[in-house]
Write an enzyme that holds these catalytic residues in place. Structure first.
Site, PDB file in Angstrom:
ATOM      1  N   ARG A  14     -13.965 -25.493   4.002  1.00  0.00           N
ATOM      2  CA  ARG A  14     -13.533 -25.171   2.638  1.00  0.00           C
ATOM      3  C   ARG A  14     -14.306 -26.009   1.614  1.00  0.00           C
ATOM      4  NH1 ARG A  14      -7.034 -24.744   3.956  1.00  0.00           N
ATOM      5  NH2 ARG A  14      -6.920 -22.464   4.074  1.00  0.00           N
ATOM      6  N   ASN A  43     -10.588 -19.433  -0.415  1.00  0.00           N
ATOM      7  CA  ASN A  43     -10.842 -20.688   0.293  1.00  0.00           C
ATOM      8  C   ASN A  43     -11.264 -20.474   1.750  1.00  0.00           C
ATOM      9  OD1 ASN A  43      -8.398 -19.881   1.299  1.00  0.00           O
ATOM     10  ND2 ASN A  43      -7.337 -21.816   0.973  1.00  0.00           N
ATOM     11  N   HIS A  73      -8.177 -19.121   7.188  1.00  0.00           N
ATOM     12  CA  HIS A  73      -6.759 -19.361   7.461  1.00  0.00           C
ATOM     13  C   HIS A  73      -6.634 -19.992   8.835  1.00  0.00           C
ATOM     14  CE1 HIS A  73      -2.438 -18.676   7.874  1.00  0.00           C
ATOM     15  NE2 HIS A  73      -2.719 -18.358   9.127  1.00  0.00           N
TER      16      HIS A  73
HETATM   17  P1  IDP Z   1      -3.139 -22.889   4.099  1.00  0.00           P
HETATM   18  O1  IDP Z   1      -3.965 -21.614   4.052  1.00  0.00           O
HETATM   19  O2  IDP Z   1      -4.002 -24.109   4.031  1.00  0.00           O
HETATM   20  O3  IDP Z   1      -2.145 -22.910   5.210  1.00  0.00           O
HETATM   21  P2  IDP Z   1      -0.902 -22.285   2.310  1.00  0.00           P
HETATM   22  O4  IDP Z   1      -0.163 -23.292   1.483  1.00  0.00           O
HETATM   23  O5  IDP Z   1      -0.210 -21.716   3.501  1.00  0.00           O
HETATM   24  O6  IDP Z   1      -2.302 -22.942   2.712  1.00  0.00           O
HETATM   25  O7  IDP Z   1      -1.315 -21.122   1.315  1.00  0.00           O
HETATM   26  C1  IDP Z   1      -1.800 -19.894   1.813  1.00  0.00           C
HETATM   27  C2  IDP Z   1      -2.988 -19.473   0.970  1.00  0.00           C
HETATM   28  O8  IDP Z   1      -2.557 -19.235  -0.354  1.00  0.00           O
HETATM   29  C3  IDP Z   1      -4.089 -20.523   0.818  1.00  0.00           C
HETATM   30  O9  IDP Z   1      -4.988 -20.561   1.912  1.00  0.00           O
HETATM   31  C4  IDP Z   1      -4.771 -20.067  -0.451  1.00  0.00           C
HETATM   32  O10 IDP Z   1      -5.636 -18.941  -0.203  1.00  0.00           O
HETATM   33  C5  IDP Z   1      -3.594 -19.592  -1.266  1.00  0.00           C
HETATM   34  N1  IDP Z   1      -3.090 -20.682  -2.138  1.00  0.00           N
HETATM   35  C6  IDP Z   1      -2.337 -21.735  -1.775  1.00  0.00           C
HETATM   36  N2  IDP Z   1      -2.084 -22.551  -2.827  1.00  0.00           N
HETATM   37  C7  IDP Z   1      -2.713 -21.999  -3.882  1.00  0.00           C
HETATM   38  C8  IDP Z   1      -2.836 -22.366  -5.265  1.00  0.00           C
HETATM   39  O11 IDP Z   1      -2.324 -23.388  -5.726  1.00  0.00           O
HETATM   40  N3  IDP Z   1      -3.577 -21.539  -6.048  1.00  0.00           N
HETATM   41  C9  IDP Z   1      -4.166 -20.405  -5.581  1.00  0.00           C
HETATM   42  N4  IDP Z   1      -4.067 -20.016  -4.280  1.00  0.00           N
HETATM   43  C10 IDP Z   1      -3.359 -20.805  -3.445  1.00  0.00           C
HETATM   44 MG    MG Z   2      -0.441 -21.775   5.550  1.00  0.00          MG
END
Ligand code: IDP
Ligand code: MG
Length: 183
Positions: A113, A123, A126
């Site tokens: 990332r 990003n 997943h």
């Molecule tokens: P992770 O993918 O690292 O597990 P999560 O908190 O599960 O993170 O969030 C899922 C996805 O939602 C993230 O990978 C990202 O694409 C999006 N996301 C999370 N937080 C934000 C934010 O603050 N702004 C915009 N997109 C976000």
């Molecule tokens: Mg997640």
């Protein structure tokens, strides 16, 4: 000499639309995954519908970023992978790097990332965050796959290193099954 038995853990990885749209980045991320000694157990390229994307991310219901996340995840093809390795779940998340790209590019620039992320939404990747999530997410994309059956059958080939990476399938294939799987 007996080799130490290292338990292979399975996790669900997604290469998101921002990565799949850029063949060179896709290739680089695949080679990072291979260098880090993950096995590609199953791979699928697909386009998620908004409905399925919503279902996949239902834990984030009510969050401000959910709508843009769902539109992004259904905006183009993604690759989904079942990855295997010792400690696959934390190790895949470690090489992905932290969620928020705009911080990660400064704080962990060597991660996937950090290197390739565009925004906090776009990003790159997943990764499942726990064994329970991994089981649910593997079943979400690979309902025909049984982890128990895999450990009992193909698993032995992976433990013994008797697998070869097939570029076309983007999968490691047990050696005596190579010709079956590509025919
Ligand atoms: P992770 O993918 O690292 O597990 P999560 O908190 O599960 O993170 O969030 C899922 C996805 O939602 C993230 O990978 C990202 O694409 C999006 N996301 C999370 N937080 C934000 C934010 O603050 N702004 C915009 N997109 C976000
Ligand atoms: Mg997640």
């Amino acid at each position: 000499m007996m080799r130490a038995l290292r338990k292979l853990e399975l996790t669900l990885a997604i290469l998101k639309p921002d990565v799949v749209a850029h063949p060179n980045i896709l290739k680089e991320i695949r080679s990072i995954i291979l260098q880090q000694e993950f096995f590609f157990v199953r791979s699928k390229k697909l386009i998620l519908s908004p409905t399925r994307a919503n279902e996949f991310y239902k834990e984030h219901e009510g969050k401000f970023f959910l709508n843009r996340l769902v539109s992004f995840m259904s905006s183009g093809p993604i690759w989904t992978h079942i990855l295997a390795r010792e400690n696959a779940i934390p190790e895949w998340r470690r090489i992905m790097g932290p969620t928020k790209v705009l911080k990660t590019i400064h704080e962990a620039p060597e991660t996937i990332r950090g290197r390739f992320g565009l925004t906090d939404t776009r990003n790159c990747t997943h990764g499942s965050d726990s064994p329970e999530t991994a089981a649910r997410e593997i079943n979400f994309f690979f309902p025909e796959f049984s982890t128990d059956r895999w450990h009992d059958t193909e698993g032995a080939y992976f433990y013994n290193g008797q697998v070869a990476f097939n570029e076309d399938l983007c999968q490691h294939v047990p050696l005596q099954h190579v010709s079956d799987s590509i025919s």
